[in-house]
Design a protein around this motif. Structure first.
Motif, PDB file in Angstrom:
ATOM      1  N   THR A 104       1.736  12.477   3.706  1.00  0.00           N
ATOM      2  CA  THR A 104       1.323  11.586   2.646  1.00  0.00           C
ATOM      3  C   THR A 104       0.784  10.230   3.445  1.00  0.00           C
ATOM      4  OG1 THR A 104       3.194  11.912   1.028  1.00  0.00           O
ATOM      5  CG2 THR A 104       1.940  10.080   0.827  1.00  0.00           C
ATOM      6  N   ASN A 105      -0.287  10.134   3.037  1.00  0.00           N
ATOM      7  CA  ASN A 105      -1.165   8.684   3.787  1.00  0.00           C
ATOM      8  C   ASN A 105      -0.803   7.728   3.119  1.00  0.00           C
ATOM      9  OD1 ASN A 105      -2.946   6.896   4.897  1.00  0.00           O
ATOM     10  ND2 ASN A 105      -4.838   8.441   4.452  1.00  0.00           N
ATOM     11  N   GLN A 106      -0.023   6.560   3.784  1.00  0.00           N
ATOM     12  CA  GLN A 106       0.390   5.636   3.303  1.00  0.00           C
ATOM     13  C   GLN A 106      -0.095   4.482   4.086  1.00  0.00           C
ATOM     14  OE1 GLN A 106       4.578   5.989   3.350  1.00  0.00           O
ATOM     15  NE2 GLN A 106       4.508   6.943   1.210  1.00  0.00           N
ATOM     16  N   CYS A 107      -0.831   3.429   3.895  1.00  0.00           N
ATOM     17  CA  CYS A 107      -1.550   2.520   4.468  1.00  0.00           C
ATOM     18  C   CYS A 107      -1.975   2.742   5.875  1.00  0.00           C
ATOM     19  CB  CYS A 107      -0.170   1.573   4.797  1.00  0.00           C
ATOM     20  SG  CYS A 107       0.672   0.887   3.636  1.00  0.00           S
TER      21      CYS A 107
ATOM     22  N   CYS B 134       0.396   8.320   8.331  1.00  0.00           N
ATOM     23  CA  CYS B 134       0.528  10.038   7.693  1.00  0.00           C
ATOM     24  C   CYS B 134       2.315   9.856   7.811  1.00  0.00           C
ATOM     25  CB  CYS B 134       0.092  10.924   8.573  1.00  0.00           C
ATOM     26  SG  CYS B 134      -1.522  11.082   8.256  1.00  0.00           S
TER      27      CYS B 134
ATOM     28  N   CYS C  81       0.998  -1.314   0.067  1.00  0.00           N
ATOM     29  CA  CYS C  81      -0.013   0.019  -0.014  1.00  0.00           C
ATOM     30  C   CYS C  81       0.609   1.406   0.051  1.00  0.00           C
ATOM     31  CB  CYS C  81      -0.843   0.177   1.037  1.00  0.00           C
ATOM     32  SG  CYS C  81      -0.136  -0.174   2.693  1.00  0.00           S
ATOM     33  N   GLU C  82       2.162   1.107   0.398  1.00  0.00           N
ATOM     34  CA  GLU C  82       2.964   2.199   0.374  1.00  0.00           C
ATOM     35  C   GLU C  82       3.320   2.818  -1.123  1.00  0.00           C
ATOM     36  OE1 GLU C  82       6.660   1.070   2.049  1.00  0.00           O
ATOM     37  OE2 GLU C  82       5.920   0.963   4.036  1.00  0.00           O
ATOM     38  N   LYS C  83       3.069   2.028  -2.040  1.00  0.00           N
ATOM     39  CA  LYS C  83       3.009   2.451  -3.354  1.00  0.00           C
ATOM     40  C   LYS C  83       2.082   3.381  -3.940  1.00  0.00           C
ATOM     41  CE  LYS C  83       5.699  -1.663  -4.796  1.00  0.00           C
ATOM     42  NZ  LYS C  83       5.538  -2.948  -5.492  1.00  0.00           N
ATOM     43  N   GLU C  84       0.849   3.368  -3.125  1.00  0.00           N
ATOM     44  CA  GLU C  84      -0.514   4.123  -3.330  1.00  0.00           C
ATOM     45  C   GLU C  84      -0.691   5.054  -2.299  1.00  0.00           C
ATOM     46  OE1 GLU C  84      -3.336   1.145  -3.571  1.00  0.00           O
ATOM     47  OE2 GLU C  84      -2.407  -0.272  -4.913  1.00  0.00           O
ATOM     48  N   GLY C  85       0.546   5.587  -1.925  1.00  0.00           N
ATOM     49  CA  GLY C  85       0.286   6.808  -0.861  1.00  0.00           C
ATOM     50  C   GLY C  85      -0.478   7.981  -1.280  1.00  0.00           C
TER      51      GLY C  85
ATOM     52  N   THR D  99      -0.732  11.952  -1.323  1.00  0.00           N
ATOM     53  CA  THR D  99       0.248  13.207  -1.076  1.00  0.00           C
ATOM     54  C   THR D  99      -0.837  14.237  -0.347  1.00  0.00           C
ATOM     55  OG1 THR D  99       1.741  12.487  -2.931  1.00  0.00           O
ATOM     56  CG2 THR D  99       1.862  14.677  -1.797  1.00  0.00           C
TER      57      THR D  99
END
Length: 409
Positions: free
Chosen positions: A70-73, A76, A54-58, A60
């Motif tokens: 950036t919201n990652q998984c 923030c 899911c980090e790849k789909e953060g 910004t």
């Protein structure tokens, strides 16, 4: 976390949230959990996943991160100069260390009293499982579930008070309703239960505390309102103080206490011709006596009507009206002492006169005495003469004449 009211055989469940703040080398770690006072412990093995798809789909500048990260998984990753769970804190005005110090109360070592999280220099208090229980205060030092109990309920229950955070002391305290008071709202404010039959609070022989009378230890009056007197004769002593203040404005009661007397006092020249259980009297000023009679129209349990003679009864004798017998006794005692002192002085003067008289007679005899200059017949000289009889015989054998002995004086 603490547990209260546990008994043998009870089961306690613990929920623990574990957050990895950084990647761990090897990806695996462990920690143990053990209740205080028990030798057993629970070993927890943790696998830390440092990377997720899911980090790849953060997202910004996500709104969940206050547009500062950036919201990652679901978490923030804050932009440079921002920090906090939701990137809500700015690092330009203060540092993380300064923020933590701002979350420690004076005299404490714990951040947010150990019951909250320091975010941007302010304490965000932990939420409890029970939604009715709230931790509050600037440093999370207050709550609404640790106030004193009364009859098994906080602050005696909602009808008596609620548990709040005192703004002055910053501690949990009971906020009582208008009808109650005390640390746990355990006391009634009203003194209605303390009013005796004569209208006085605790019959003026005690104090009303928490809506109940505490009778004076040196008073013969006891009972719920300090009205019962096992050693009193009838009801005379119960009503005598009200009679004194209402009829003659005297006695130990204050003006406020006298206004509380509910008995009806009627001043008469002579008593009505009705049946009375007993006659009463009480000492008054000038060594006189107040005479009154309680008339119970509805039985002795009811409040009587008090008939009081308008003229006090004063004794006839050596003490005139208006003279306190106590002062007469004091005067007599002083007079006796003064007379005793006067007699002692007179006796001392008489003894001194006798001594002076004897001394003068001795001086007179001394002046008239004459002594003779003749030789005392008992006097003897200090030296004596002795003769040796053998001394003369020695010279008679040789034909010589013995020398004459001289007398020694």
């Amino acid at each position: 976390m603490t547990c209260e009211g546990l008994a043998i055989g009870d089961t306690v469940w613990f929920e623990i949230d574990v957050t990895a703040e950084e990647c761990i080398e090897g990806g695996t770690t462990s920690f143990s959990v053990s209740p205080v006072g028990f030798s057993e412990e629970l070993l927890v093995m943790v696998d830390v996943i440092c990377g997720c798809d899911c980090e790849k789909e953060g997202i910004t500048n996500s709104p969940e991160c206050n547009y500062n990260g950036t919201n990652q998984c679901g978490m923030c990753a804050c932009n440079m100069g921002r920090y906090g769970d939701e990137c809500q804190c700015s690092g330009e005005s203060s540092s993380v260390g300064d923020d933590r110090l701002a979350c420690i109360a004076s005299g404490s070592l714990s951040i947010c009293s150990g019951r909250g999280e320091c975010i941007c220099g302010e304490c965000v208090c932990n939420k409890q499982k029970d939604p009715t229980q709230v931790v509050s205060g600037e440093f999370c030092q207050c709550d609404n579930f640790n106030c004193p109990l009364f009859e098994g309920q906080l602050c005696g229950g909602p009808s008596r008070g609620t548990c709040v955070c005192d703004r002055t002391t910053q501690q949990s305290t009971c906020q009582c309703t208008a009808e109650y008071e005390g640390d746990s709202c355990n006391c009634l404010r009203s003194q209605e239960a303390c009013i005796a039959n004569n209208g006085l609070i605790c019959n003026a022989h005690g104090t009303c505390t928490c809506g109940a009378c505490r009778c004076d230890t040196d008073s013969p009056f006891k009972g719920p309102t300090c009205f019962d007197c096992a050693t009193c004769t009838g009801q005379c002593e119960v009503y005598q103080e009200c009679v004194q203040c209402k009829a003659f404005n005297s006695g130990p009661l204050t003006e406020e206490q006298c206004d509380m007397c509910t008995v009806e006092v009627i001043i008469v020249e002579r008593f009505p011709e009705v049946d009375y259980p007993y006659n009463c009297s009480v000492n008054h000023i000038d060594n006189c006596t107040i005479v009154f009679i309680p008339y119970f129209m509805d039985g002795e349990d009811a409040v009587p009507v008090i008939y009081v003679l308008e003229d006090t009864v004063c004794p006839r004798g050596p003490v005139a009206p208006g003279v306190d017998a106590r002062w007469v006794a004091v005067g007599l005692a002083i007079a006796i002492v003064l007379i005793g002192i006067l007699l002692i002085i007179l006796y001392k003067c008489y003894i001194m006169w006798l001594d002076r008289k004897e001394y003068n007679e001795w001086e007179k005899e001394k002046a008239n005495a004459q002594f003779s200059q003749n030789e005392n017949p008992l006097y003897k000289p200090a030296s004596t003469v002795h003769k040796n009889p053998a001394y003369g015989a020695q010279f008679s054998d040789t034909g010589e004449q013995a020398p004459a002995l001289q007398e020694k004086s």
